[in-house]
Structures are given as C-alpha cells and as structure tokens.
Design a protein around this motif. Structure first.
Motif, mmCIF file in Angstrom:
data_model
loop_
_atom_site.group_PDB
_atom_site.id
_atom_site.type_symbol
_atom_site.label_atom_id
_atom_site.label_comp_id
_atom_site.label_asym_id
_atom_site.label_seq_id
_atom_site.Cartn_x
_atom_site.Cartn_y
_atom_site.Cartn_z
ATOM 1 N N LEU A 141 44.492 37.978 40.109
ATOM 2 C CA LEU A 141 45.834 38.356 40.549
ATOM 3 C C LEU A 141 46.005 38.208 42.061
ATOM 4 N N CYS A 142 44.947 38.476 42.810
ATOM 5 C CA CYS A 142 45.004 38.291 44.269
ATOM 6 C C CYS A 142 45.240 36.825 44.602
ATOM 7 N N GLY A 143 44.538 35.956 43.921
ATOM 8 C CA GLY A 143 44.715 34.521 44.140
ATOM 9 C C GLY A 143 46.091 34.043 43.733
ATOM 10 N N VAL A 144 46.614 34.568 42.627
ATOM 11 C CA VAL A 144 47.954 34.181 42.188
ATOM 12 C C VAL A 144 48.975 34.525 43.278
ATOM 13 N N LEU A 145 48.886 35.725 43.829
ATOM 14 C CA LEU A 145 49.822 36.106 44.899
ATOM 15 C C LEU A 145 49.675 35.207 46.114
ATOM 16 N N ARG A 146 48.451 34.951 46.533
ATOM 17 C CA ARG A 146 48.236 34.079 47.701
ATOM 18 C C ARG A 146 48.838 32.708 47.473
ATOM 19 N N GLY A 147 48.540 32.105 46.320
ATOM 20 C CA GLY A 147 49.026 30.755 46.026
ATOM 21 C C GLY A 147 50.539 30.688 45.920
ATOM 22 N N ALA A 148 51.125 31.628 45.187
ATOM 23 C CA ALA A 148 52.573 31.613 44.997
ATOM 24 C C ALA A 148 53.310 31.829 46.315
ATOM 25 N N LEU A 149 52.854 32.799 47.090
ATOM 26 C CA LEU A 149 53.538 33.084 48.360
ATOM 27 C C LEU A 149 53.371 31.960 49.374
ATOM 28 N N GLU A 150 52.225 31.299 49.345
ATOM 29 C CA GLU A 150 52.032 30.182 50.264
ATOM 30 C C GLU A 150 53.029 29.063 49.986
ATOM 31 N N MET A 151 53.381 28.881 48.722
ATOM 32 C CA MET A 151 54.343 27.837 48.359
ATOM 33 C C MET A 151 55.748 28.159 48.830
ATOM 34 N N VAL A 152 56.000 29.418 49.174
ATOM 35 C CA VAL A 152 57.305 29.792 49.729
ATOM 36 C C VAL A 152 57.160 30.209 51.197
ATOM 37 N N GLN A 153 56.224 29.557 51.873
ATOM 38 C CA GLN A 153 56.024 29.673 53.319
ATOM 39 C C GLN A 153 55.608 31.068 53.797
ATOM 40 N N THR A 154 54.843 31.796 52.985
ATOM 41 C CA THR A 154 54.354 33.112 53.378
ATOM 42 C C THR A 154 52.853 33.173 53.147
ATOM 43 N N GLN A 155 52.080 33.217 54.212
ATOM 44 C CA GLN A 155 50.628 33.290 54.088
ATOM 45 C C GLN A 155 50.202 34.753 54.098
ATOM 46 N N VAL A 156 49.474 35.137 53.057
ATOM 47 C CA VAL A 156 49.008 36.522 52.928
ATOM 48 C C VAL A 156 47.529 36.545 52.578
ATOM 49 N N GLU A 157 46.932 37.702 52.787
ATOM 50 C CA GLU A 157 45.629 38.029 52.219
ATOM 51 C C GLU A 157 45.895 39.105 51.181
ATOM 52 N N ALA A 158 45.173 39.047 50.083
ATOM 53 C CA ALA A 158 45.311 40.067 49.042
ATOM 54 C C ALA A 158 43.926 40.404 48.525
ATOM 55 N N GLN A 159 43.655 41.693 48.396
ATOM 56 C CA GLN A 159 42.371 42.112 47.836
ATOM 57 C C GLN A 159 42.524 43.480 47.199
ATOM 58 N N PHE A 160 41.734 43.693 46.167
ATOM 59 C CA PHE A 160 41.707 45.007 45.538
ATOM 60 C C PHE A 160 40.890 45.944 46.403
ATOM 61 N N VAL A 161 41.353 47.190 46.509
ATOM 62 C CA VAL A 161 40.619 48.214 47.247
ATOM 63 C C VAL A 161 40.166 49.341 46.327
ATOM 64 N N SER A 162 40.731 49.396 45.115
ATOM 65 C CA SER A 162 40.257 50.349 44.114
ATOM 66 C C SER A 162 40.594 49.804 42.729
ATOM 67 N N ASP A 163 39.840 50.272 41.744
ATOM 68 C CA ASP A 163 40.022 49.799 40.368
ATOM 69 C C ASP A 163 39.534 50.886 39.423
ATOM 70 N N VAL A 164 40.361 51.225 38.431
ATOM 71 C CA VAL A 164 39.951 52.253 37.468
ATOM 72 C C VAL A 164 38.687 51.828 36.717
ATOM 73 N N LEU A 165 38.470 50.525 36.584
ATOM 74 C CA LEU A 165 37.245 50.059 35.923
ATOM 75 C C LEU A 165 35.997 50.431 36.715
ATOM 76 N N ARG A 166 36.165 50.644 38.010
ATOM 77 C CA ARG A 166 35.043 51.038 38.873
ATOM 78 C C ARG A 166 34.939 52.552 39.014
ATOM 79 N N GLY A 167 35.800 53.269 38.295
ATOM 80 C CA GLY A 167 35.752 54.724 38.346
ATOM 81 C C GLY A 167 36.728 55.348 39.321
#
Length: 190
Positions: A141-167
């Motif tokens: 999902l982080c990659g999807v956001l980066r790729g999609a936004l880059e195509m509309v002239q917006t460069q972002v970084e996206a990363q998960f900082v927490s996940d229920v799967l990790r507790g």
C-alpha cells in the motif's frame, strides 16, 4: 453544491466499480507475501522492499483508473490530497476509509489510521521471532501511494509505523510530502 470526498467515494463504490471477492484478494495477496518470504529466505527487509516496489508499479497504473472513475477536481493542498486518498481512493479500491490525522504543524506529513485492513484478514505473521519486528505485511500500500501520487506530480514517502499484526493497537501509515514535481517539457519541445 460540491460533493464531499466521502460522497464521491461512496457513489463510485456503489455505481462504477466491478466488485471482486475480498477473500480472494486477501488470500491471493497472502500467497504473494508468503512466496516472497520463501524466495528471500525470510529476509523481511528485502520482502518489505519488494512489496513497496510492487505497489509502486501498481500505483503508477492504478492512478489512471482512479482519475477516470472518481471524476474529482485537482487537489489544491496536501490536506485535500490526504482526504481524497482516504475517502475516495481507498474506498474505490478496498472499500475502506482510513482516518486522516496526526498532521505536522507545516502540513507536510499526516497519518492514515486503518480501522480495518482487508489485506491483513486471516493473517498471522511467521512465528520466527523476526517477522513481528521486521515485516510490514501490507507494505504494498505504501508503494501504491508513492506511485500513484508521483504520476500526479506529488512526490511522497510512505511507511507503516504500526500494525495490529505486530501487536500494536492500530495500523498506521505515515505519509510525508517530499515535493511537488514541476511539469517539465522534454528537451527540444519548446
């Protein structure tokens, strides 16, 4: 009267989207992640990178479909972009609406907080002592956001900082605006 992003997302989901069984998507994605874990010998850092690359490639193609279906106006601010991502983009493609929050004072970073994540249904991380600390299962999902936004002239970084799967109590993705890309003319096309 202008429609809100939530109304746009709901309308598109109800009328313009061909539905796919959510369990099929979940299980197929789970198979991809499991195969990557096997291919990379449970080197979860590499698995995260591969999921991000896969997502980026999906995002640069998915934006075309999003723009065709959503029929929204151009976002004027990064806050507008966040709302459209949450209430229209995620609604159209995953039928979820993560909460936008935790803005930094300069409005260049926010969180998407997921109450639900269909990619993580039926999932248990490998019990090897490493996955719970290293694997970001939904990193695509982080990659999807980066790729999609880059195509509309917006460069972002996206990363998960927490996940229920990790507790953790919540699943949270941080999105940071790097820069707005300028339209550049190819050399010689004056």
């Amino acid at each position: 009267m202008a429609r809100t992003p939530r109304q746009v997302g709901e309308e598109v989901w109800k009328t313009r989207i061909e539905k796919v069984n959510a369990e099929l998507v979940t299980l197929t994605y789970g198979s991809v992640v499991a195969q990557l874990c096997k291919d990379f010998g449970n080197d979860y850092i590499q698995v995260n990178e591969q999921l991000d690359k896969m997502g980026y490639n999906i995002g640069i193609r998915l934006i075309e479909d999003f723009l065709a279906r959503a029929n929204t106006s151009r976002c004027r601010t990064f806050k507008d972009t966040a709302e459209i991502i949450s209430k229209v983009g995620f609604k159209i493609f995953l039928n979820i609406t993560p909460t936008v929050g935790n803005w930094t004072p300069d409005n260049k970073q926010f969180s998407l907080i997921f109450d639900e994540n269909p990619l993580a249904d039926f999932v248990e991380l490998p019990d090897d002592g490493k996955a719970v600390n290293e694997l970001w299962y939904s990193n695509v999902l982080c990659g999807v956001l980066r790729g999609a936004l880059e195509m509309v002239q917006t460069q972002v970084e996206a990363q998960f900082v927490s996940d229920v799967l990790r507790g953790h109590e919540t699943t949270e993705m941080r999105v940071t605006l790097i820069r707005i890309l300028e339209d550049e003319m190819p050399v010689g096309d004056d």
